[in-house]
Scaffold this active site. Sequence first.
Site: not given
Ligand code: PMM
Length: 307
Positions: A216, A256
């Site tokens: 991020k 994650r």
């Molecule tokens: N961050 C993203 C997408 N989905 N789900 C959860 N539970 N927690 C998060 O911090 C989260 C998520 C955004 O990141 P990406 O674009 O790399 O998927």
Amino acid sequence: MTDLVRARFPVVMGVLNVTPDSFSDGGRYADLRAAVGHGVRLRAEGADLIDVGGESTRPGADRVDAETETARVLPVIRELAAAGIPVSIDTSRARVAEAALAGGADVVNDVSGGLADPDMARVVRDAGCPWVLMHWRGHSRQMRDLAHYTDVVADVRAELGRRVDAALAAGVAAEKIIIDPGLGFAKTAAHNWELSARLPELLDLGFPLLFGASRKSYLGSLLAGPDGSPRPTSGREAATIATSLLAVAAGAWGVRVHDVRGTVDALAVWRATGSPRLVPGAPAVDRAAPAAAGPAGRAGAAEEGER
Ligand code: PMM
């Protein structure tokens, strides 16, 4: 899957975005073969769960309709599930979640914590599946304007507590609930660091906590070059691993991440040193079997459209 929620080991959720525009891996896995292949690879590297998403949630992103989102994720979920790979569906839409669960998904990962779609609680309750309730204040287009808190940790805790209460009131079982602070969602870099430093206050809610810092923008800002330009997403892996490991040591249930191998390696080191915890009394976390043996706001000058 209930076992996964109750797991005493840190769960590694591997990110698989089947989108043309996610901030770090957008466009790479839009093709079915490439997406499934990547999911299989993440599993082989030790992911306990593959998180399949069909809509970018990066700040400023436009929404796609439910049909498009479903058409992106469903074939991938079907193939991964058919291969026996545990899958979570990353969506805030009940219709998409319902289709994904019918296609073999095991967990609903809802970045809106049930706020975006009033029907989500029913879908999750009827399926009896685990539900990740992430802290959220609004869709991508609005979230930058919503990053205002009196005390970010106390406010996120209270708002997450209300989402948990709503889920319980809708009939969702307490043992299916996982909470998530929602790093980068209506949060500045300072908010993300404060939440990271004070995770025990969120753990105090009494639910397993998922921590999603991977690549991020606040990590890019932390590692900015001498000219102040943020480190690109491809150079944020070590920082991701460091912050994930600190979260686990503070008591997080799972992380994650995009780079599963590096995270699994770091967790192996952590385990080998006795699973040290930063906070006395934090939930016990210890993986029974090695993962590799077979898986059981924006900060200052972040790049445009990054989290
Ligand atoms: N961050 C993203 C997408 N989905 N789900 C959860 N539970 N927690 C998060 O911090 C989260 C998520 C955004 O990141 P990406 O674009 O790399 O998927």
